[in-house]
Design a protein around this motif. Structure first.
Motif, PDB file in Angstrom:
ATOM      1  N   VAL A 137      45.231 -10.426  62.961  1.00 32.10           N
ATOM      2  CA  VAL A 137      45.740 -11.617  62.419  1.00 32.10           C
ATOM      3  C   VAL A 137      47.459 -11.871  62.589  1.00 32.10           C
ATOM      4  O   VAL A 137      47.551 -12.903  62.674  1.00 32.10           O
ATOM      5  N   ASP A 138      48.085 -10.774  62.860  1.00 29.88           N
ATOM      6  CA  ASP A 138      49.530 -11.021  63.367  1.00 29.88           C
ATOM      7  C   ASP A 138      49.788 -11.758  64.647  1.00 29.88           C
ATOM      8  O   ASP A 138      50.821 -12.263  64.710  1.00 29.88           O
ATOM      9  N   ALA A 139      48.703 -11.975  65.370  1.00 33.93           N
ATOM     10  CA  ALA A 139      48.758 -12.525  66.782  1.00 33.93           C
ATOM     11  C   ALA A 139      48.104 -13.802  66.822  1.00 33.93           C
ATOM     12  O   ALA A 139      48.132 -14.404  67.949  1.00 33.93           O
ATOM     13  N   LEU A 140      47.815 -14.190  65.521  1.00 34.92           N
ATOM     14  CA  LEU A 140      47.104 -15.448  65.537  1.00 34.92           C
ATOM     15  C   LEU A 140      47.933 -16.824  66.073  1.00 34.92           C
ATOM     16  O   LEU A 140      49.060 -16.652  65.870  1.00 34.92           O
ATOM     17  N   ASP A 141      47.476 -17.905  66.674  1.00 39.17           N
ATOM     18  CA  ASP A 141      48.238 -18.969  67.455  1.00 39.17           C
ATOM     19  C   ASP A 141      47.909 -19.951  66.487  1.00 39.17           C
ATOM     20  O   ASP A 141      46.976 -20.789  66.535  1.00 39.17           O
ATOM     21  N   TRP A 142      49.065 -20.256  65.522  1.00 43.19           N
ATOM     22  CA  TRP A 142      49.034 -21.204  64.610  1.00 43.19           C
ATOM     23  C   TRP A 142      49.292 -22.581  65.065  1.00 43.19           C
ATOM     24  O   TRP A 142      50.421 -22.669  66.022  1.00 43.19           O
ATOM     25  N   LYS A 143      48.986 -23.700  64.660  1.00 46.52           N
ATOM     26  CA  LYS A 143      49.372 -24.958  65.073  1.00 46.52           C
ATOM     27  C   LYS A 143      50.836 -25.286  64.399  1.00 46.52           C
ATOM     28  O   LYS A 143      51.217 -24.623  63.691  1.00 46.52           O
ATOM     29  N   PRO A 144      51.564 -26.042  64.993  1.00 44.09           N
ATOM     30  CA  PRO A 144      52.606 -26.539  64.565  1.00 44.09           C
ATOM     31  C   PRO A 144      52.709 -26.681  63.171  1.00 44.09           C
ATOM     32  O   PRO A 144      51.781 -27.368  62.701  1.00 44.09           O
TER      33      PRO A 144
END
Length: 385
Positions: free
Chosen positions: A364-371
């Protein structure tokens, strides 16, 4: 208020469209959005309910010429989300006539069939798979195309144009071209539905508009695009965030598999604690208003931090008396809430049943969030089964 790396049940919340002071204790704080504009942010549940329902907090004033702009592009001033009073009531009455309980319920079989098709394709494609591109994004867009009456042959082009609705900067030739193509297409579609109506939402809106004051084609185009914008990205992100929560807590997911009757209540919990829309549309005050110990002056912008407000509601007595604010409140409360709930409940039930061992395939710490934007979501969510 939590900062943007605070956690909900151990999950990072990702970037937010407002900076949040982790040391702040006031339920009303003056903050600056990424473009530098200042705004009052309300994070207390009961004050949030007041702001969302009090007509002195005006949506029309927030998009008027000269009003502080919290994003490079505001909704159109004649959009249903930008109007107040009689002008808003007129459009809402037309839309409400098309969003009947019968019409939403009738979408159930289509939603279930389309969800099963997407799950079959995910299974056939092998693992790990991206839940966003494989399920969360295509499902609500398919539902909206079906609901609006977009012909099957046009849906691939439609999918290419829709992202312009969520381009908050609106810069670049590509965005302008897509905006033109989408608007032109919707204008033609409305014209064709007026000539040859069907059982779809556009046809129902055309009929209701003609019976209730003959809305112009421009008004119908703006209304249709507003419905598309409200129903696509937020639902896709909410599906993604729902599975992020459930797969981070397998006990919850297993409980839903064992008893699918728990799914509707779980949907409400997910909407409350991990919403895709963390803040409300902005409002501007039309006269001095006292909130807590703050006096807000006319013209000053106000945002409700929905995610924070939901977390401060008091459930110790009767939870039904303190409903979450994920869909807003008052005259601007989201008309598409029943459709979003139906899609969430359907996709959660079917996915957990289809993949009994569904699990996250990334940390979960490497999730790619939208801006940071109007909605909160992930660019991808890799899963295995």
């Amino acid at each position: 208020m939590p900062n943007s790396r605070d956690v909900l049940d151990g999950l990072p919340v990702g970037p937010l469209p407002i900076p949040c002071d982790p040391e702040g204790t006031s339920p009303v704080q003056w903050m600056h959005v990424p473009n530098g504009v200042g705004v009052w942010v309300v994070s207390d549940y009961h004050l949030a309910r007041q702001v969302l329902a009090d007509p002195r907090f005006s949506r029309a004033a927030a998009v008027a010429p000269g009003a502080p702009k919290l994003a490079s592009i505001d909704p159109s001033p004649d959009s249903i989300v930008s109007l107040d009073g009689k002008a808003h009531a007129r459009l809402r009455r037309i839309v409400a006539g098309a969003f009947t309980e019968r019409r939403i319920s009738a979408l159930g079989p289509f939603i279930e069939t389309r969800a099963r098709e997407l799950l079959d394709a995910m299974a056939a494609g092998g693992q790990p798979a991206d839940l966003v591109t494989g399920l969360a994004a295509p499902l609500p867009l398919s539902v909206l195309c079906h609901m609006l009456g977009v012909p099957e042959a046009d849906r691939e082009s439609f999918r290419e144009w829709v992202p312009v609705l969520f381009d908050l900067d609106g810069a670049g030739a590509e965005s302008r071209t897509r905006a033109f193509l989408l608007t032109h297409y919707m204008t033609k579609l409305i014209g064709s539905k007026r000539r040859e109506p069907g059982s779809d939402l556009i046809s129902a809106l055309v009929q209701a508009a003609d019976e209730d004051g003959k809305l112009t084609n421009r008004e119908l185009v703006t209304l249709s695009l507003a419905l598309l914008m409200a129903g696509y990205d937020s639902t896709a992100d909410q599906i993604t965030l729902a599975f992020l929560s459930l797969l981070h807590d397998p006990v919850r997911a297993d409980a839903l598999r064992a008893d699918p009757g728990l799914v509707p209540a779980e949907v409400e919990e997910l909407l409350c604690t991990n919403p895709s829309a963390p803040v409300s549309f902005s409002r501007a005050v039309t006269e001095p208003v006292q909130l807590a110990d703050i006096t807000i002056a006319p013209g000053e912008p106000v945002l409700v931090f929905l995610m924070g407000a939901n977390r401060t509601r008091d459930d110790s007595g009767n939870p039904a008396g303190n409903p979450h604010l994920a869909f807003g409140r008052g005259v601007h409360r989201c008309l598409g809430a029943p459709l979003a709930r139906l899609q969430l409940a359907t996709v959660i039930r079917l996915t957990l049943d289809r993949f009994p061992h569904l699990a996250l395939a990334e940390d979960v710490d490497a999730l790619d969030w939208k801006p940071a934007a109007a909605t909160r979501g992930l660019k991808s969510l890799r899963v295995r089964w």
